[in-house]
Design a protein around this motif. Structure first.
Motif, mmCIF file in Angstrom:
data_model
loop_
_atom_site.group_PDB
_atom_site.id
_atom_site.type_symbol
_atom_site.label_atom_id
_atom_site.label_comp_id
_atom_site.label_asym_id
_atom_site.label_seq_id
_atom_site.Cartn_x
_atom_site.Cartn_y
_atom_site.Cartn_z
ATOM 1 N N TRP A 1 -11.083 6.126 4.581
ATOM 2 C CA TRP A 1 -9.690 6.097 4.146
ATOM 3 C C TRP A 1 -8.996 4.900 4.780
ATOM 4 O O TRP A 1 -9.590 4.217 5.624
ATOM 5 C CB TRP A 1 -8.970 7.407 4.464
ATOM 6 N N HIS A 2 -7.775 4.649 4.360
ATOM 7 C CA HIS A 2 -7.060 3.446 4.777
ATOM 8 C C HIS A 2 -5.716 3.826 5.383
ATOM 9 O O HIS A 2 -5.020 4.727 4.897
ATOM 10 C CB HIS A 2 -6.841 2.515 3.586
ATOM 11 N N GLY B 1 -3.134 6.913 -6.426
ATOM 12 C CA GLY B 1 -2.384 8.148 -6.313
ATOM 13 C C GLY B 1 -2.646 8.916 -5.035
ATOM 14 O O GLY B 1 -1.789 9.678 -4.577
ATOM 15 N N ALA B 2 -3.831 8.741 -4.436
ATOM 16 C CA ALA B 2 -4.176 9.475 -3.222
ATOM 17 C C ALA B 2 -3.809 8.719 -1.951
ATOM 18 O O ALA B 2 -4.220 9.117 -0.858
ATOM 19 C CB ALA B 2 -5.664 9.810 -3.212
ATOM 20 N N VAL B 3 -3.055 7.644 -2.075
ATOM 21 C CA VAL B 3 -2.531 6.932 -0.909
ATOM 22 C C VAL B 3 -1.044 7.262 -0.799
ATOM 23 O O VAL B 3 -0.242 6.894 -1.666
ATOM 24 C CB VAL B 3 -2.733 5.411 -1.013
ATOM 25 N N ALA B 4 -0.677 7.994 0.238
ATOM 26 C CA ALA B 4 0.709 8.422 0.430
ATOM 27 C C ALA B 4 1.507 7.313 1.103
ATOM 28 O O ALA B 4 1.175 6.896 2.218
ATOM 29 C CB ALA B 4 0.753 9.694 1.271
ATOM 30 N N VAL B 5 2.539 6.831 0.442
ATOM 31 C CA VAL B 5 3.397 5.771 0.982
ATOM 32 C C VAL B 5 4.675 6.412 1.517
ATOM 33 O O VAL B 5 5.406 7.069 0.779
ATOM 34 C CB VAL B 5 3.739 4.722 -0.088
ATOM 35 N N THR C 1 -8.214 6.713 -0.692
ATOM 36 C CA THR C 1 -7.255 7.614 -0.076
ATOM 37 C C THR C 1 -6.680 6.946 1.156
ATOM 38 O O THR C 1 -7.305 6.052 1.742
ATOM 39 C CB THR C 1 -7.909 8.949 0.336
ATOM 40 N N GLY C 2 -5.480 7.370 1.558
ATOM 41 C CA GLY C 2 -4.923 6.744 2.745
ATOM 42 C C GLY C 2 -3.474 7.091 2.983
ATOM 43 O O GLY C 2 -2.858 7.887 2.260
#
Length: 275
Positions: free
Chosen positions: A143-144, A188-192, A168-169
């Motif tokens: 993940w990032h 979409g799976a990277v929450a900002v 993801t991230g």
């Protein structure tokens, strides 16, 4: 007696001079300058999402025309009149339009690059060398994690846009207020998460309190120096490896750009590596 061999001089990168095509106001304190011109083909992009250029700014009243022969100018100008260099991320390169974009944080008349960008008009020239760079998202990472303030926003935005759709991230971006939020392209799976305020400690405490995702992350953390020092301690406590981390201070609260650059060679300006 042994003879000391002087260290080889760093090669001087050729300057590229482009012209302002247009100026875009992205938010109250972020200005995008789109550049193009005959020398566009001299700019050879690399694969780094944090690719940067060294921009050369001269005092307008001196009437210097880029590109600047810095060696010759050192022989004729006082030190305080020499062009100065500022480092900026290249936000986007458009080969079809033969244009590249650089985003500038602007706070009124503060600094040198910001006021230039704020007043830039089509046809104005900008001389720079580069690009450099050292980070790109690794598609093999579990993940990032991204963390930075507005100065790191162009590099974070570029990295988010380069992630595979399945990535993801977590991304933590600190700006002064909600008016500085930009629409970003991210999987979409990277929450900002946008953070509001000017205290560098806010970024540190938020990342420290966050619930990290399973597996080992690849991390990009850049921005205000004291925040990066705090994040370095957070990452070290989490067992982050040096190879997993891109960490750097872009500026320092309460310091001019010239003082910040000078302090990079002093203990106060050093951010120790993790691991």
């Amino acid at each position: 007696m042994a003879t000391l061999t002087p260290a080889p001089a760093r090669p001087v990168r050729p300057q590229i001079t482009l012209q302002v095509l247009r100026r875009e106001q992205l938010s109250p304190h972020l200005v995008r300058i789109v550049l193009g011109g005959e020398q566009f083909d001299s700019f050879v992009p690399n694969d780094s999402t944090d690719k940067y250029v060294k921009i050369h700014f001269a005092k307008p009243e001196l009437g210097l025309i880029p590109p600047f022969d810095l060696a010759a100018l050192r022989e004729t100008l006082a030190p305080e009149d020499l062009p100065v260099t500022r480092t900026y991320t290249v936000r986007h390169v458009d080969p079809e339009a033969r244009a590249l974009s650089i985003d500038f944080v602007v706070h009124g008349t503060e600094g040198l690059a910001g006021p230039w960008a704020d007043a830039a008009q089509p046809g104005d020239s900008l001389a720079f060398s580069g690009p450099g760079g050292g980070y790109a998202p690794d598609p093999a990472a579990a993940w990032h994690l991204f963390a930075g303030d507005q100065s790191a926003l162009p590099a974070i935005a570029s990295a988010l846009a380069a992630l595979p759709a399945t990535a993801t991230g977590l991304a933590f971006i600190q700006v002064a207020d909600p008016g500085e939020i930009l629409e970003l392209a991210a999987p979409g799976a990277v929450a900002v998460q946008w953070l509001f305020g000017t205290d560098p400690e806010l970024l540190v405490t938020t990342v420290d309190a966050a619930t990290w995702l399973p597996g080992r992350p690849q991390i990009f953390a850049h921005g205000e120096r004291s925040a990066m020092k705090g994040l370095r301690n957070v990452f070290s406590a989490r067992g982050v490896h040096k190879s997993e981390l891109s960490l750097s201070g872009y500026w320092a609260l309460g310091r001019t750009e010239d003082r910040f650059q000078a302090e990079k060679r002093e203990p106060v300006g050093v951010i120790l590596p993790v691991g």
